[in-house]
Design a protein around this motif. Sequence first.
Motif, PDB file in Angstrom:
ATOM      1  N   PRO A 156       0.817  -1.224   0.000  1.00 34.22           N
ATOM      2  CA  PRO A 156       0.000   0.000   0.000  1.00 34.22           C
ATOM      3  C   PRO A 156       0.847   1.268   0.000  1.00 34.22           C
ATOM      4  O   PRO A 156       0.413   2.309  -0.509  1.00 34.22           O
ATOM      5  CB  PRO A 156      -0.841  -0.125   1.272  1.00 34.22           C
ATOM      6  N   TRP A 157       2.059   1.181   0.555  1.00 34.68           N
ATOM      7  CA  TRP A 157       2.947   2.349   0.544  1.00 34.68           C
ATOM      8  C   TRP A 157       3.418   2.652  -0.882  1.00 34.68           C
ATOM      9  O   TRP A 157       3.434   3.800  -1.310  1.00 34.68           O
ATOM     10  CB  TRP A 157       4.141   2.087   1.466  1.00 34.68           C
ATOM     11  N   ILE A 158       3.779   1.605  -1.632  1.00 35.43           N
ATOM     12  CA  ILE A 158       4.191   1.797  -3.028  1.00 35.43           C
ATOM     13  C   ILE A 158       3.064   2.437  -3.836  1.00 35.43           C
ATOM     14  O   ILE A 158       3.284   3.323  -4.661  1.00 35.43           O
ATOM     15  CB  ILE A 158       4.575   0.443  -3.670  1.00 35.43           C
ATOM     16  N   ASN A 159       1.835   1.972  -3.593  1.00 38.04           N
ATOM     17  CA  ASN A 159       0.689   2.368  -4.413  1.00 38.04           C
ATOM     18  C   ASN A 159      -0.155   3.445  -3.726  1.00 38.04           C
ATOM     19  O   ASN A 159      -1.378   3.466  -3.853  1.00 38.04           O
ATOM     20  CB  ASN A 159      -0.151   1.126  -4.722  1.00 38.04           C
ATOM     21  N   TRP A 160       0.514   4.354  -3.040  1.00 36.53           N
ATOM     22  CA  TRP A 160      -0.180   5.368  -2.240  1.00 36.53           C
ATOM     23  C   TRP A 160      -1.041   6.319  -3.066  1.00 36.53           C
ATOM     24  O   TRP A 160      -2.004   6.898  -2.578  1.00 36.53           O
ATOM     25  CB  TRP A 160       0.851   6.173  -1.442  1.00 36.53           C
ATOM     26  N   GLU A 201      -2.256 -12.410  -3.686  1.00 35.78           N
ATOM     27  CA  GLU A 201      -2.280 -11.421  -2.623  1.00 35.78           C
ATOM     28  C   GLU A 201      -1.193 -10.360  -2.832  1.00 35.78           C
ATOM     29  O   GLU A 201      -0.213 -10.654  -3.539  1.00 35.78           O
ATOM     30  CB  GLU A 201      -2.124 -12.113  -1.250  1.00 35.78           C
ATOM     31  N   PRO A 202      -1.315  -9.165  -2.293  1.00 37.44           N
ATOM     32  CA  PRO A 202      -2.346  -8.714  -1.358  1.00 37.44           C
ATOM     33  C   PRO A 202      -3.692  -8.484  -2.047  1.00 37.44           C
ATOM     34  O   PRO A 202      -3.740  -7.983  -3.168  1.00 37.44           O
ATOM     35  CB  PRO A 202      -1.787  -7.398  -0.819  1.00 37.44           C
ATOM     36  N   TRP A 203      -4.749  -8.884  -1.348  1.00 37.89           N
ATOM     37  CA  TRP A 203      -6.107  -8.730  -1.875  1.00 37.89           C
ATOM     38  C   TRP A 203      -6.645  -7.388  -1.411  1.00 37.89           C
ATOM     39  O   TRP A 203      -7.152  -7.251  -0.296  1.00 37.89           O
ATOM     40  CB  TRP A 203      -6.984  -9.876  -1.384  1.00 37.89           C
ATOM     41  N   ASP A 204      -6.557  -6.432  -2.280  1.00 38.55           N
ATOM     42  CA  ASP A 204      -6.922  -5.066  -1.897  1.00 38.55           C
ATOM     43  C   ASP A 204      -7.835  -4.432  -2.942  1.00 38.55           C
ATOM     44  O   ASP A 204      -7.693  -3.264  -3.271  1.00 38.55           O
ATOM     45  CB  ASP A 204      -5.677  -4.221  -1.685  1.00 38.55           C
ATOM     46  N   ALA A 205      -8.756  -5.225  -3.473  1.00 39.31           N
ATOM     47  CA  ALA A 205      -9.713  -4.692  -4.439  1.00 39.31           C
ATOM     48  C   ALA A 205     -10.544  -3.585  -3.785  1.00 39.31           C
ATOM     49  O   ALA A 205     -10.667  -3.526  -2.558  1.00 39.31           O
ATOM     50  CB  ALA A 205     -10.630  -5.813  -4.944  1.00 39.31           C
ATOM     51  N   GLY A 219     -13.724  -5.628  11.090  1.00 38.32           N
ATOM     52  CA  GLY A 219     -12.400  -5.832  11.655  1.00 38.32           C
ATOM     53  C   GLY A 219     -11.303  -5.455  10.675  1.00 38.32           C
ATOM     54  O   GLY A 219     -11.545  -4.830   9.632  1.00 38.32           O
ATOM     55  N   MET A 220     -10.070  -5.848  10.996  1.00 38.05           N
ATOM     56  CA  MET A 220      -8.936  -5.596  10.103  1.00 38.05           C
ATOM     57  C   MET A 220      -9.086  -6.429   8.837  1.00 38.05           C
ATOM     58  O   MET A 220      -9.344  -7.639   8.928  1.00 38.05           O
ATOM     59  CB  MET A 220      -7.625  -5.955  10.800  1.00 38.05           C
ATOM     60  N   PRO A 221      -8.929  -5.841   7.658  1.00 30.45           N
ATOM     61  CA  PRO A 221      -9.047  -6.618   6.424  1.00 30.45           C
ATOM     62  C   PRO A 221      -7.943  -7.680   6.327  1.00 30.45           C
ATOM     63  O   PRO A 221      -6.769  -7.372   6.484  1.00 30.45           O
ATOM     64  CB  PRO A 221      -8.899  -5.568   5.320  1.00 30.45           C
ATOM     65  N   MET A 222      -8.328  -8.897   6.043  1.00 31.06           N
ATOM     66  CA  MET A 222      -7.376 -10.016   5.944  1.00 31.06           C
ATOM     67  C   MET A 222      -6.851 -10.103   4.511  1.00 31.06           C
ATOM     68  O   MET A 222      -7.280 -10.930   3.713  1.00 31.06           O
ATOM     69  CB  MET A 222      -8.059 -11.326   6.354  1.00 31.06           C
ATOM     70  N   ARG A 223      -5.899  -9.229   4.190  1.00 34.98           N
ATOM     71  CA  ARG A 223      -5.490  -9.030   2.805  1.00 34.98           C
ATOM     72  C   ARG A 223      -4.194  -9.721   2.411  1.00 34.98           C
ATOM     73  O   ARG A 223      -3.925  -9.885   1.231  1.00 34.98           O
ATOM     74  CB  ARG A 223      -5.343  -7.526   2.541  1.00 34.98           C
ATOM     75  N   ASP A 224      -3.355 -10.073   3.354  1.00 34.60           N
ATOM     76  CA  ASP A 224      -2.021 -10.583   3.004  1.00 34.60           C
ATOM     77  C   ASP A 224      -1.618 -11.649   4.008  1.00 34.60           C
ATOM     78  O   ASP A 224      -0.863 -11.386   4.933  1.00 34.60           O
ATOM     79  CB  ASP A 224      -1.007  -9.439   2.995  1.00 34.60           C
ATOM     80  N   PRO A 225      -2.115 -12.879   3.849  1.00 33.13           N
ATOM     81  CA  PRO A 225      -2.029 -13.896   4.909  1.00 33.13           C
ATOM     82  C   PRO A 225      -0.631 -14.467   5.112  1.00 33.13           C
ATOM     83  O   PRO A 225       0.306 -14.199   4.371  1.00 33.13           O
ATOM     84  CB  PRO A 225      -3.006 -14.970   4.432  1.00 33.13           C
ATOM     85  N   GLN A 244     -12.029 -11.188   0.701  1.00 34.60           N
ATOM     86  CA  GLN A 244     -11.032 -10.321   0.075  1.00 34.60           C
ATOM     87  C   GLN A 244     -10.503 -10.966  -1.206  1.00 34.60           C
ATOM     88  O   GLN A 244     -10.315 -10.303  -2.237  1.00 34.60           O
ATOM     89  CB  GLN A 244      -9.872 -10.063   1.050  1.00 34.60           C
ATOM     90  N   TYR A 245     -10.263 -12.275  -1.134  1.00 33.68           N
ATOM     91  CA  TYR A 245      -9.776 -13.004  -2.315  1.00 33.68           C
ATOM     92  C   TYR A 245     -10.826 -13.018  -3.425  1.00 33.68           C
ATOM     93  O   TYR A 245     -10.528 -12.729  -4.593  1.00 33.68           O
ATOM     94  CB  TYR A 245      -9.401 -14.424  -1.909  1.00 33.68           C
TER      95      TYR A 245
END
Length: 458
Positions: A156-160, A201-205, A219-225, A244-245
């Motif tokens: 997410p930092w790269i794709n800010w 992953e990461p699943w961040d659609a 809760g916290m999104p389970m995006r990168d297991p 998320q997947y």
Amino acid sequence: MNVICIMSDTFRFDNLSCCGGKDVKTPNLDAFAEKSLCFTNYMCSSFPTLPNRIDTYTGKVGFPHFGWGPMPVNLPTMAGILGDNGYRTQIIFDPPNLQKNNWWITRGFHASHAIHGQEGDLTFLHCNDPVERHLPEEKIRTETKRMGAYLADIHPWINWERKTEFDYHCVKTTVEASKWLDLNYKADNMFLWVDIFDPHEPWDAPDYFVKKFDPDYDGMPMRDPNYGLAAAYTERELKNMRAQYLAEVSMVDKWIGFLLKKIEDVGWMENTIILFTSDHGFQMGEHGHVGKGNREKPDDNLWWPMYSQLRHIPLIVYVPGVTGGGVCDAMVQPQDIMPTLFELLEIKTGYSFEGISFKEQFYDSKAEFGRKYAVSGCNAEDDWKVTPAVTTKEWAYMSIGADGITPELYNRKLDMAENNNIIDRHPEVAAEMKKALEDFFESHNCPRDEYMKLAKKI
């Protein structure tokens, strides 16, 4: 005749509605399947990402000889041979692991176009902004870092700057491929490989995709297991992980549909073979596992058999002039793609394939195919603790089960998810499958003793 191959990373077979998937709707791939032949027993050979592509690109099975790393420079490639036979070849891709120049994964293509920023692919630094933590360590992968940060936080930092759906990688990749079609649709004998990292992953659609599958989660999104034990998660978190997947799968289907519509718009449906596939699947709690191998705080007691959720992947192939909407249950594998395409294109070569052409299956889906046993495996030196599987239309055999000792046997016709180990009831079947695995390794003149130990360990 043109060829377009679309690879979508980590796309499980049971995602497809047309193959019986119930958790997610894939209307665009389902519509494509209605024009095509869908292979219901397509099993990966070499695992995971890079080894699978090398099998596909070269028509050889690599995992008995090498694992994660460069494509051997001595192996001719599909793109290279097509280029030698008058084809113009292009790859458009966003998986970060294909972008290492010294790994030769894009070797043979006339042109290579990469879309950057997936996972840990650092593009443009902005170090005035700190990298933020999103999930606790026990719920993410921690074996890989970039600039001291975990992949779950660096992505997410790269794709800010990403603000809209059009900023996502699967969108960019399919749009770039569509631009390529605009620039090349008047030509013939073109080969295009489109490689999409999602739904890896990461699943961040975008959230509106996620809400279709899990509207009430707060809760916290389970995006990168974590690539470890499912016990690190609550049942509610596992449900969100699947959502998320599936959200990412839904977005991928939408934009592959965009690309397929473009192929139709430029008039290429009449003169283009189109193939959709994946490299492997992913476990989201099945068999007590999350991920695709023992990568999180590796534990000698955590073995990872190649259950169906990992090795069973989609293959849908469209051939102009062939009636679509059919299914074929032949035991096909990635190394079969190259000889099949060459036979369909009537390209003759002295190259020695390890794969088998399934051209005949397009004209008679019930025709006999030359493989009874499909072997799926991971190179021992990669140390993922992933153990081989042998698959037939009826049976699945794991040479080393989840306990690291006992083999496992499943009846696929009665137990497609492979939950009920019945090896004690069918010792004769287990012995036959074990022999098939040993024969496979011996036929490859395996250079490492580990493989015969692995095959014979009971």
